[in-house]
Design a protein around this motif. Structure first.
Motif, PDB file in Angstrom:
ATOM      1  N   ALA A 304      -0.924   2.181   4.415  1.00 44.92           N
ATOM      2  CA  ALA A 304       0.187   1.617   3.632  1.00 44.92           C
ATOM      3  C   ALA A 304       0.769   2.672   2.696  1.00 44.92           C
ATOM      4  O   ALA A 304       1.984   2.711   2.459  1.00 44.92           O
ATOM      5  N   ARG A 305      -0.108   3.550   2.175  1.00 46.22           N
ATOM      6  CA  ARG A 305       0.389   4.617   1.280  1.00 46.22           C
ATOM      7  C   ARG A 305       1.208   5.620   2.074  1.00 46.22           C
ATOM      8  O   ARG A 305       2.266   6.056   1.647  1.00 46.22           O
ATOM      9  N   GLU A 306       0.706   5.968   3.260  1.00 46.11           N
ATOM     10  CA  GLU A 306       1.361   7.007   4.062  1.00 46.11           C
ATOM     11  C   GLU A 306       2.659   6.523   4.691  1.00 46.11           C
ATOM     12  O   GLU A 306       3.624   7.267   4.776  1.00 46.11           O
ATOM     13  N   LEU A 307       2.653   5.292   5.193  1.00 47.87           N
ATOM     14  CA  LEU A 307       3.780   4.813   6.001  1.00 47.87           C
ATOM     15  C   LEU A 307       4.203   3.421   5.566  1.00 47.87           C
ATOM     16  O   LEU A 307       4.010   2.440   6.285  1.00 47.87           O
ATOM     17  N   PRO A 308       4.765   3.333   4.364  1.00 50.09           N
ATOM     18  CA  PRO A 308       5.160   2.016   3.873  1.00 50.09           C
ATOM     19  C   PRO A 308       6.310   1.437   4.700  1.00 50.09           C
ATOM     20  O   PRO A 308       7.021   2.166   5.379  1.00 50.09           O
ATOM     21  N   VAL A 309       6.466   0.130   4.620  1.00 43.45           N
ATOM     22  CA  VAL A 309       7.541  -0.507   5.381  1.00 43.45           C
ATOM     23  C   VAL A 309       7.988  -1.745   4.602  1.00 43.45           C
ATOM     24  O   VAL A 309       7.193  -2.399   3.940  1.00 43.45           O
ATOM     25  N   ASP A 310       9.283  -2.016   4.671  1.00 39.03           N
ATOM     26  CA  ASP A 310       9.825  -3.218   4.032  1.00 39.03           C
ATOM     27  C   ASP A 310       9.576  -4.402   4.948  1.00 39.03           C
ATOM     28  O   ASP A 310      10.087  -4.425   6.067  1.00 39.03           O
ATOM     29  N   ALA A 311       8.785  -5.358   4.501  1.00 38.62           N
ATOM     30  CA  ALA A 311       8.492  -6.487   5.399  1.00 38.62           C
ATOM     31  C   ALA A 311       8.144  -7.724   4.587  1.00 38.62           C
ATOM     32  O   ALA A 311       7.949  -7.653   3.364  1.00 38.62           O
ATOM     33  N   ASP A 312       8.054  -8.876   5.276  1.00 37.34           N
ATOM     34  CA  ASP A 312       7.764 -10.144   4.593  1.00 37.34           C
ATOM     35  C   ASP A 312       6.307 -10.545   4.712  1.00 37.34           C
ATOM     36  O   ASP A 312       5.794 -11.303   3.896  1.00 37.34           O
ATOM     37  N   ILE A 313       5.647 -10.083   5.781  1.00 39.28           N
ATOM     38  CA  ILE A 313       4.275 -10.539   6.020  1.00 39.28           C
ATOM     39  C   ILE A 313       3.477  -9.468   6.771  1.00 39.28           C
ATOM     40  O   ILE A 313       4.041  -8.751   7.603  1.00 39.28           O
ATOM     41  N   VAL A 314       2.195  -9.345   6.401  1.00 38.28           N
ATOM     42  CA  VAL A 314       1.274  -8.457   7.125  1.00 38.28           C
ATOM     43  C   VAL A 314       0.304  -9.342   7.890  1.00 38.28           C
ATOM     44  O   VAL A 314      -0.323 -10.221   7.295  1.00 38.28           O
ATOM     45  N   ILE A 315       0.198  -9.099   9.186  1.00 42.21           N
ATOM     46  CA  ILE A 315      -0.767  -9.872   9.976  1.00 42.21           C
ATOM     47  C   ILE A 315      -1.680  -8.913  10.746  1.00 42.21           C
ATOM     48  O   ILE A 315      -1.247  -7.829  11.139  1.00 42.21           O
ATOM     49  N   PRO A 316      -2.930  -9.305  10.961  1.00 41.32           N
ATOM     50  CA  PRO A 316      -3.813  -8.444  11.761  1.00 41.32           C
ATOM     51  C   PRO A 316      -3.781  -8.840  13.236  1.00 41.32           C
ATOM     52  O   PRO A 316      -3.447  -9.973  13.563  1.00 41.32           O
ATOM     53  N   VAL A 317      -4.147  -7.898  14.097  1.00 44.94           N
ATOM     54  CA  VAL A 317      -4.532  -8.284  15.453  1.00 44.94           C
ATOM     55  C   VAL A 317      -6.018  -8.622  15.322  1.00 44.94           C
ATOM     56  O   VAL A 317      -6.832  -7.761  15.042  1.00 44.94           O
ATOM     57  N   PRO A 318      -6.355  -9.918  15.449  1.00 41.68           N
ATOM     58  CA  PRO A 318      -7.748 -10.288  15.236  1.00 41.68           C
ATOM     59  C   PRO A 318      -8.605  -9.933  16.459  1.00 41.68           C
ATOM     60  O   PRO A 318      -8.095  -9.945  17.554  1.00 41.68           O
ATOM     61  N   ASP A 319      -9.891  -9.576  16.269  1.00 40.84           N
ATOM     62  CA  ASP A 319     -10.529  -9.398  14.981  1.00 40.84           C
ATOM     63  C   ASP A 319     -10.465  -7.940  14.509  1.00 40.84           C
ATOM     64  O   ASP A 319     -10.673  -7.660  13.337  1.00 40.84           O
ATOM     65  N   SER A 320     -10.163  -7.045  15.465  1.00 39.04           N
ATOM     66  CA  SER A 320     -10.314  -5.623  15.179  1.00 39.04           C
ATOM     67  C   SER A 320      -9.419  -5.129  14.041  1.00 39.04           C
ATOM     68  O   SER A 320      -9.760  -4.182  13.343  1.00 39.04           O
ATOM     69  N   GLY A 321      -8.259  -5.778  13.811  1.00 37.28           N
ATOM     70  CA  GLY A 321      -7.339  -5.267  12.801  1.00 37.28           C
ATOM     71  C   GLY A 321      -7.462  -5.933  11.441  1.00 37.28           C
ATOM     72  O   GLY A 321      -6.718  -5.589  10.507  1.00 37.28           O
ATOM     73  N   VAL A 322      -8.391  -6.897  11.312  1.00 34.48           N
ATOM     74  CA  VAL A 322      -8.411  -7.715  10.086  1.00 34.48           C
ATOM     75  C   VAL A 322      -8.668  -6.906   8.803  1.00 34.48           C
ATOM     76  O   VAL A 322      -7.848  -6.957   7.874  1.00 34.48           O
ATOM     77  N   PRO A 323      -9.775  -6.150   8.701  1.00 27.88           N
ATOM     78  CA  PRO A 323     -10.002  -5.463   7.416  1.00 27.88           C
ATOM     79  C   PRO A 323      -8.871  -4.499   7.059  1.00 27.88           C
ATOM     80  O   PRO A 323      -8.436  -4.443   5.899  1.00 27.88           O
ATOM     81  N   ALA A 324      -8.362  -3.757   8.053  1.00 27.09           N
ATOM     82  CA  ALA A 324      -7.287  -2.789   7.772  1.00 27.09           C
ATOM     83  C   ALA A 324      -6.015  -3.509   7.327  1.00 27.09           C
ATOM     84  O   ALA A 324      -5.292  -3.035   6.437  1.00 27.09           O
ATOM     85  N   ALA A 325      -5.732  -4.666   7.922  1.00 22.12           N
ATOM     86  CA  ALA A 325      -4.532  -5.426   7.533  1.00 22.12           C
ATOM     87  C   ALA A 325      -4.673  -5.927   6.098  1.00 22.12           C
ATOM     88  O   ALA A 325      -3.702  -5.916   5.328  1.00 22.12           O
ATOM     89  N   ILE A 326      -5.879  -6.339   5.719  1.00 24.17           N
ATOM     90  CA  ILE A 326      -6.102  -6.785   4.336  1.00 24.17           C
ATOM     91  C   ILE A 326      -5.866  -5.606   3.385  1.00 24.17           C
ATOM     92  O   ILE A 326      -5.182  -5.729   2.371  1.00 24.17           O
ATOM     93  N   GLY A 327      -6.415  -4.446   3.756  1.00 19.66           N
ATOM     94  CA  GLY A 327      -6.212  -3.239   2.938  1.00 19.66           C
ATOM     95  C   GLY A 327      -4.738  -2.889   2.837  1.00 19.66           C
ATOM     96  O   GLY A 327      -4.233  -2.549   1.760  1.00 19.66           O
ATOM     97  N   PHE A 328      -4.030  -2.984   3.963  1.00 21.38           N
ATOM     98  CA  PHE A 328      -2.598  -2.671   3.992  1.00 21.38           C
ATOM     99  C   PHE A 328      -1.850  -3.608   3.050  1.00 21.38           C
ATOM    100  O   PHE A 328      -0.977  -3.190   2.273  1.00 21.38           O
ATOM    101  N   SER A 329      -2.207  -4.904   3.113  1.00 25.44           N
ATOM    102  CA  SER A 329      -1.544  -5.897   2.267  1.00 25.44           C
ATOM    103  C   SER A 329      -1.841  -5.646   0.789  1.00 25.44           C
ATOM    104  O   SER A 329      -0.948  -5.689  -0.056  1.00 25.44           O
TER     105      SER A 329
END
Ligand code: AMP
Length: 495
Positions: A304-329
């Motif tokens: 999120a620090r490196e590649l920010p983006v203007d968006a309304d919602i962050v969602i993970p691809v479950p289950d593999s993306g969940v912790p990273a999506a939480i961190g991104f959010s």
């Protein structure tokens, strides 16, 4: 298959081939399975040895779903039960009763193309000059074919196509009256990744390769020692974590307790970075007791620090993306929610052999929540892109079924450009979309509004210690060399 192999010889495989999935090498061609993502568990001197091993394997199910086995010892004899399938389906109460004794080891095997056969399911049980031995192996040897050829020339007869059987033969062929010396001799011949458990009538031996590629930890429950691939297996049986099995170490657990031997010298470590990214369970602590979930969240924050983006919602691809999506959010302040729902009763689809099934698999596994996504600018976070199949399907699904206005794909690891020879199931280099395509080309292929990966520098900020990790899948810098054969040749021969 042989023709295809011949055809590939002499072709340049290191260059950046622009044609998507240009050459599909068929694997394996040398009668060998070299894709060994697995889980191991062992316990010594506990009245519930096989039951604990069953539970340990259950906790490690994510490391392998093709088949599982348990071998136990009553101090005089070894007993083995193994089958294809999931741990809970294989082991009934009746079957566990056929595994008596105070010590046991178990193994979960990962499903791979072309090798789904019972003979490859571990532990491997064998009789040799010094008694019986059962072996469970997590990792992948890079010189197994060479060693197998030599052993066969000396008269060895192999029962399976698994590289792990080479280790059993090397121990049996070693010239010594001392079993530990035989194991050390074998360790000095094999090269690659191995976290091994060996059960003998009166002892449990744990061995880790000098690079410490795959995780392995030691714990204690009710005064008995347990060894497991990941700490999540210790948690389930209420065992306390003692320490990691050190790279190059041999642990001998018998009626006298625990002994440690430095079996092979280790010049550097090469812990697999992909264990943090994808393979280990988030609740586990691996490689010097770092929590996998915590590391994945940090990857997401860094992304999120490196590649920010203007968006309304962050969602993970479950289950593999969940912790990273939480961190991104957390880092971006963009609202997090579960915009994709996973059917947990479907097995992992990645390794299914046919492209048609894999395509089908993504749909069968995930469904978008339209109520959350309709008309929104969506950031979807996953841990990795391999061939690009999953991301392409997900982007399409988020737009067509979820109603997303924009879809921004964020990947919490750098582009996967190198195949793994040490035990993670990855396709050939030519099938890795990040190797054959520039990021912008991949973005177009997956039809995302934007696509960004965590940078290698960013990854190193979260998991530093350059000489402690293998990141070959991201930088093509392979820490364990392939004796006698070039990397390219190895890729052509075995993939
Ligand atoms: P692909 O569809 O080929 O791009 O694969 C990417 C998806 O597979 C991602 O969702 C990853 O979480 C997952 N994945 C990555 N590596 C592996 C692996 N070794 N085994 C199974 N799944 C994987």
């Amino acid at each position: 298959m042989r023709d295809e192999k011949k055809e590939m010889k002499g072709k340049k495989v290191m260059g950046r081939d622009r044609k998507f999935c240009g050459s599909r090498f068929t694997r394996p061609v040398a009668g060998f399975d070299i894709h060994e993502e697995c889980g191991v568990f062992g316990v010594f001197n506990h009245p519930e040895a096989s039951n604990l091993t069953y539970l340990g394997l259950y906790a490690l199910q994510h490391r392998g779903q093709e088949g599982a086995g348990i071998c136990s010892s009553d101090g005089k004899q070894l007993f083995l039960e193994k089958s294809m399938g999931l741990v809970a389906d294989i082991f009934s109460e009746k079957r566990l009763k056929r595994l008596p004794g105070y010590s046991a080891i178990g193994h979960n095997r990962y499903s791979t193309a072309g090798s789904s056969v019972l003979k490859n399911v571990q532990p491997i049980l064998a009789n040799f000059a010094l008694g019986s031995l059962a072996l469970a192996h997590n990792g992948n040897l890079v010189n197994a074919a060479e060693l197998r050829r030599e052993l066969e020339e000396e008269g060895a007869i192999f029962q399976s196509t698994s590289d792990s059987e080479v280790i059993v033969h090397l121990i049996a062929h070693a010239k010594s009256d001392d079993p530990y010396d035989r194991i050390i001799q074998a360790m000095n011949k094999i090269s690659g990744a191995y976290s091994l458990l060996i059960l003998r009538e009166k002892e449990l031996i744990a061995v880790r390769d000098p690079f410490g590629v795959r995780p392995m930890c030691l714990g204690q429950v009710d005064g008995a020692y347990v060894v497991a691939s990941e700490t999540c297996a210790l948690d389930l049986i209420n065992a306390t974590y003692v320490r990691d099995v050190e790279p190059g170490e041999m642990l001998i657990i018998d009626e006298n307790g625990l002994r440690s031997m430095k079996a092979v010298a280790s010049s550097r470590r090469a812990h697999c970075i992909f264990e943090f990214i994808y393979f280990s369970r988030p609740d586990s602590y691996i490689f010097g007791y770092r929590n996998v979930n915590g590391v994945r969240k940090e990857f997401g924050r860094q992304l999120a620090r490196e590649l920010p983006v203007d968006a309304d919602i962050v969602i993970p691809v479950p289950d593999s993306g969940v912790p990273a999506a939480i961190g991104f959010s957390e880092e971006s302040g963009i609202h997090f929610d579960f915009g994709l729902i996973r059917n947990h009763y479907v097995g992992r689809t990645f390794i299914e052999p046919k492209q048609s099934i894999r395509h089908f698999g993504v749909k069968i596994k995930l469904n978008p929540v339209k109520q959350l996504l309709d008309g929104k600018r969506v950031v979807v976070v996953d841990d990795s892109i391999v061939r690009g199949t999953t991301s392409k399907k997900i982007v399409k699904m988020l737009r067509e079924l979820g109603g997303a206005k924009e879809v921004h794909v964020r990947i919490s690891s750098p582009p996967t450009v190198g195949p793994c020879f040490y035990g993670i199931d990855t396709p050939t280099r030519q099938e890795l979309i990040a190797y054959t395509h520039m990021i912008e080309e991949t973005r177009k292929y997956i039809t995302a509004d934007s696509l960004a990966y965590l940078s290698l520098e960013g990854l190193k900020k979260i998991v530093p210690d350059s000489f402690d990790f293998c990141r070959a899948c991201f930088d093509n810098d392979y820490p364990i060399s392939f004796p006698g054969e070039h990397l390219e040749q190895l890729e052509i021969l075995f993939r």
